[in-house]
Design a protein around this motif. Structure first.
Motif, PDB file in Angstrom:
ATOM      1  N   ASP A 193     -14.782   4.301  13.445  1.00  0.00           N
ATOM      2  CA  ASP A 193     -15.280   3.567  12.526  1.00  0.00           C
ATOM      3  C   ASP A 193     -15.583   3.457  10.802  1.00  0.00           C
ATOM      4  O   ASP A 193     -16.133   4.484  10.177  1.00  0.00           O
ATOM      5  CB  ASP A 193     -16.942   3.527  12.840  1.00  0.00           C
ATOM      6  CG  ASP A 193     -17.273   5.196  12.596  1.00  0.00           C
ATOM      7  OD1 ASP A 193     -16.460   5.880  12.748  1.00  0.00           O
ATOM      8  OD2 ASP A 193     -18.206   5.103  13.855  1.00  0.00           O
ATOM      9  N   ASN A 194     -14.244   4.911  10.709  1.00  0.00           N
ATOM     10  CA  ASN A 194     -13.844   5.907   9.482  1.00  0.00           C
ATOM     11  C   ASN A 194     -12.819   5.267   8.855  1.00  0.00           C
ATOM     12  O   ASN A 194     -12.414   6.473   7.981  1.00  0.00           O
ATOM     13  CB  ASN A 194     -14.704   6.506   9.617  1.00  0.00           C
ATOM     14  CG  ASN A 194     -14.056   7.996  10.473  1.00  0.00           C
ATOM     15  OD1 ASN A 194     -13.158   7.478  11.458  1.00  0.00           O
ATOM     16  ND2 ASN A 194     -15.050   9.258  10.543  1.00  0.00           N
ATOM     17  N   LEU A 195     -11.614   5.191   9.261  1.00  0.00           N
ATOM     18  CA  LEU A 195     -10.387   4.450   8.895  1.00  0.00           C
ATOM     19  C   LEU A 195      -9.559   3.615   8.913  1.00  0.00           C
ATOM     20  O   LEU A 195     -10.039   2.730  10.262  1.00  0.00           O
ATOM     21  CB  LEU A 195      -9.750   6.096  10.286  1.00  0.00           C
ATOM     22  CG  LEU A 195      -8.582   6.610   9.836  1.00  0.00           C
ATOM     23  CD1 LEU A 195      -8.041   6.824   8.266  1.00  0.00           C
ATOM     24  CD2 LEU A 195      -7.445   7.279  10.652  1.00  0.00           C
ATOM     25  N   ILE A 196      -8.642   3.393   8.609  1.00  0.00           N
ATOM     26  CA  ILE A 196      -8.351   2.112   7.823  1.00  0.00           C
ATOM     27  C   ILE A 196      -6.926   2.180   8.022  1.00  0.00           C
ATOM     28  O   ILE A 196      -6.634   3.245   6.494  1.00  0.00           O
ATOM     29  CB  ILE A 196      -8.928   1.160   7.190  1.00  0.00           C
ATOM     30  CG1 ILE A 196     -10.088   0.871   7.628  1.00  0.00           C
ATOM     31  CG2 ILE A 196      -8.202  -0.364   6.962  1.00  0.00           C
ATOM     32  CD1 ILE A 196     -11.125   0.212   5.949  1.00  0.00           C
ATOM     33  N   ILE A 197      -5.840   1.883   8.456  1.00  0.00           N
ATOM     34  CA  ILE A 197      -4.738   1.638   7.795  1.00  0.00           C
ATOM     35  C   ILE A 197      -4.190   0.396   6.919  1.00  0.00           C
ATOM     36  O   ILE A 197      -4.164  -0.336   8.474  1.00  0.00           O
ATOM     37  CB  ILE A 197      -3.296   2.737   8.953  1.00  0.00           C
ATOM     38  CG1 ILE A 197      -4.003   4.386   9.681  1.00  0.00           C
ATOM     39  CG2 ILE A 197      -2.288   2.364   8.552  1.00  0.00           C
ATOM     40  CD1 ILE A 197      -3.383   5.247  10.693  1.00  0.00           C
ATOM     41  N   GLN A 257      -9.701   6.934   4.081  1.00  0.00           N
ATOM     42  CA  GLN A 257     -11.244   7.450   5.543  1.00  0.00           C
ATOM     43  C   GLN A 257     -12.260   6.883   4.612  1.00  0.00           C
ATOM     44  O   GLN A 257     -12.345   7.102   3.464  1.00  0.00           O
ATOM     45  CB  GLN A 257     -11.119   8.769   4.902  1.00  0.00           C
ATOM     46  CG  GLN A 257     -12.606   9.368   5.713  1.00  0.00           C
ATOM     47  CD  GLN A 257     -12.789  10.716   5.997  1.00  0.00           C
ATOM     48  OE1 GLN A 257     -12.197  11.612   4.881  1.00  0.00           O
ATOM     49  NE2 GLN A 257     -13.188  11.611   6.503  1.00  0.00           N
ATOM     50  N   ILE A 258     -12.782   5.886   4.855  1.00  0.00           N
ATOM     51  CA  ILE A 258     -14.420   5.234   4.571  1.00  0.00           C
ATOM     52  C   ILE A 258     -15.238   5.663   4.803  1.00  0.00           C
ATOM     53  O   ILE A 258     -15.835   6.392   5.633  1.00  0.00           O
ATOM     54  CB  ILE A 258     -14.301   3.941   5.327  1.00  0.00           C
ATOM     55  CG1 ILE A 258     -13.415   3.186   6.214  1.00  0.00           C
ATOM     56  CG2 ILE A 258     -15.822   2.658   4.836  1.00  0.00           C
ATOM     57  CD1 ILE A 258     -12.890   2.345   4.877  1.00  0.00           C
ATOM     58  N   ILE A 259     -15.686   6.282   3.291  1.00  0.00           N
ATOM     59  CA  ILE A 259     -16.529   8.052   3.180  1.00  0.00           C
ATOM     60  C   ILE A 259     -17.669   7.639   1.991  1.00  0.00           C
ATOM     61  O   ILE A 259     -18.823   7.666   2.402  1.00  0.00           O
ATOM     62  CB  ILE A 259     -15.472   8.842   2.729  1.00  0.00           C
ATOM     63  CG1 ILE A 259     -17.100   9.979   3.786  1.00  0.00           C
ATOM     64  CG2 ILE A 259     -14.881   8.980   1.858  1.00  0.00           C
ATOM     65  CD1 ILE A 259     -15.644  11.412   2.697  1.00  0.00           C
ATOM     66  N   GLY A 260     -17.223   6.281   0.810  1.00  0.00           N
ATOM     67  CA  GLY A 260     -18.177   6.407  -0.462  1.00  0.00           C
ATOM     68  C   GLY A 260     -18.416   5.242  -0.550  1.00  0.00           C
ATOM     69  O   GLY A 260     -17.670   3.654  -0.123  1.00  0.00           O
ATOM     70  N   THR A 261     -18.639   4.714  -2.077  1.00  0.00           N
ATOM     71  CA  THR A 261     -18.797   3.590  -2.601  1.00  0.00           C
ATOM     72  C   THR A 261     -17.478   2.888  -2.893  1.00  0.00           C
ATOM     73  O   THR A 261     -17.057   1.453  -2.114  1.00  0.00           O
ATOM     74  CB  THR A 261     -19.507   3.032  -3.972  1.00  0.00           C
ATOM     75  OG1 THR A 261     -21.042   4.280  -4.055  1.00  0.00           O
ATOM     76  CG2 THR A 261     -19.776   2.172  -4.544  1.00  0.00           C
ATOM     77  N   LYS A 262     -16.250   3.546  -3.342  1.00  0.00           N
ATOM     78  CA  LYS A 262     -14.728   3.213  -3.569  1.00  0.00           C
ATOM     79  C   LYS A 262     -14.448   2.715  -2.337  1.00  0.00           C
ATOM     80  O   LYS A 262     -13.583   1.494  -1.914  1.00  0.00           O
ATOM     81  CB  LYS A 262     -14.064   3.548  -4.022  1.00  0.00           C
ATOM     82  CG  LYS A 262     -14.754   4.433  -5.965  1.00  0.00           C
ATOM     83  CD  LYS A 262     -13.730   4.912  -6.064  1.00  0.00           C
ATOM     84  CE  LYS A 262     -13.876   5.281  -7.548  1.00  0.00           C
ATOM     85  NZ  LYS A 262     -12.711   6.710  -8.233  1.00  0.00           N
ATOM     86  N   THR A 263     -14.521   3.242  -1.629  1.00  0.00           N
ATOM     87  CA  THR A 263     -13.824   3.325  -0.190  1.00  0.00           C
ATOM     88  C   THR A 263     -14.431   1.685   0.676  1.00  0.00           C
ATOM     89  O   THR A 263     -13.515   1.300   1.044  1.00  0.00           O
ATOM     90  CB  THR A 263     -13.737   4.358   0.602  1.00  0.00           C
ATOM     91  OG1 THR A 263     -14.156   5.293   0.820  1.00  0.00           O
ATOM     92  CG2 THR A 263     -11.955   5.603  -0.264  1.00  0.00           C
ATOM     93  N   LYS A 264     -15.636   2.101   0.686  1.00  0.00           N
ATOM     94  CA  LYS A 264     -16.117   0.968   1.305  1.00  0.00           C
ATOM     95  C   LYS A 264     -15.909   0.020   0.836  1.00  0.00           C
ATOM     96  O   LYS A 264     -15.988  -1.578   1.488  1.00  0.00           O
ATOM     97  CB  LYS A 264     -18.167   0.996   0.694  1.00  0.00           C
ATOM     98  CG  LYS A 264     -18.440   1.826   2.238  1.00  0.00           C
ATOM     99  CD  LYS A 264     -19.712   2.228   2.375  1.00  0.00           C
ATOM    100  CE  LYS A 264     -20.494   3.876   2.514  1.00  0.00           C
ATOM    101  NZ  LYS A 264     -21.809   4.220   2.309  1.00  0.00           N
TER     102      LYS A 264
END
Ligand code: FES
Length: 321
Positions: free
Chosen positions: A78-82, A134-141
């Protein structure tokens, strides 16, 4: 007497040199372009001052944004995209070296959504690059729902400190330790070291992810791999025993600053001559030496970590004082 800290601009001699810093007398390398009357640089390539002169006393054209096509998007846990992104072959070739990174963002968002992202894999023949986010904060979301296109800016190269030591290592022993999203730049480093006929032990820690996500990018027949949680006692012991019982010519740490420090302490205790290479964890915002968000103090110098290559011994020497 204070020791002279030697550092080099990662962009010196590239097609992006001289950059804006030359126009404001803030060049990292050239003393003339720092406003001095004399030549006092340690750069051995084409004279940067001369290049600046020939270019009409202006910076060369800076890196531009462009739209990259998303060829594949693999979601892991639920927190990683390649992302696999299509780019020009020449662009992919420029991202082959360890420490390479790009900025990415949703093309519909403003520039301040730009996120620096390490290159995990680059295929210059097909014009493709892979990045792990790594989906972690506003930018990566803001990247989660992208399916077709992504804004790209680059190439940048200073994602790793100690590049000179890394690039000159041949026929030697290396220990790589990477945790979490730092497994991505470790792939690039690993492949570079394998090409130079080095023997590698690679400790992989999945960190906060559900799995070691770089399995498809490794040829485990060529290296020794160990999976461990390097933050728990057992994992720490594995790292310690390896460093204590083997001689490594080079050690790479990919992860947080406390991790870098802890491994450095072990190296200083058990393996004094090991060259040390680390991921550059400074806050990279513009990547161009302009904004100042990445500045770090080393000795009596303030350096811009997005542009400056430095031997890591200077960094830890300072911390030890
Ligand atoms: S990231 Fe802006 S100066 Fe380094």
């Amino acid at each position: 007497m204070t020791k002279k800290i030697i550092y080099e601009c990662i962009d010196a001699g590239s097609e992006y040199c001289p950059c804006y810093l030359a126009e404001t007398n803030d060049c990292i390398t050239c003393s003339h372009l720092q406003g001095k009357e004399f030549c006092d640089c340690n750069w051995r390539g084409v004279c940067i001052y001369q290049e600046y002169f020939w270019n009409g006393k202006k910076a060369k054209i800076a890196r531009k944004n462009f739209i990259g096509k998303i060829l594949d998007k693999k979601i892991i846990g639920d927190n990683l995209i390649i992302f696999e992104i299509e780019v020009a072959k020449s662009f992919a070739r420029n991202l082959k070296q360890p420490g390479s990174y790009i900025f990415i963002r949703d093309a519909d968002k403003p520039e301040y959504f730009d996120i620096p992202m390490s290159i995990m894999y680059s295929d210059e023949n097909k014009g493709r690059i892979h990045v792990a986010v790594q989906i972690i904060g506003t930018k990566t979301k803001s990247l989660v729902n992208l399916e077709d296109e992504i804004m790209v800016r680059g190439p940048y190269w200073n994602g790793v400190l100690g590049l000179k030591e890394l690039k000159t290592l041949k026929n030697s022993n290396a220990l790589l330790i990477a945790r979490g999203v730092a497994l991505a730049p470790a792939v690039h480093i690993l492949n570079y070291l394998i090409r130079n006929n080095n023997r590698i032990t690679f400790i992989m820690d999945k960190g906060k992810f559900s799995e070691i996500f770089i399995g498809d990018y490794l040829d485990e027949s060529k290296i020794i791999t160990i999976e461990a949680d390097i933050l728990n006692q057992k994992g720490k012991l594995i790292v310690q025993e390896l460093i204590r019982n083997n001689h490594y010519d080079l050690c790479f740490s990919g992860g947080s600053d406390p991790q870098h420090k802890e491994i450095n302490n072990l190296l200083r205790e058990f393996s004094l001559n090991t060259k040390y290479v680390i991921t550059n964890n400074k806050e990279i915002c513009c990547g161009e030496g302009i904004c100042g968000s990445c500045t770090m103090r080393v000795g009596d110098k303030i350096i811009k970590a997005c542009k400056s290559q430095i031997n890591t011994s200077y960094i830890f020497e300072k911390e030890a004082e």
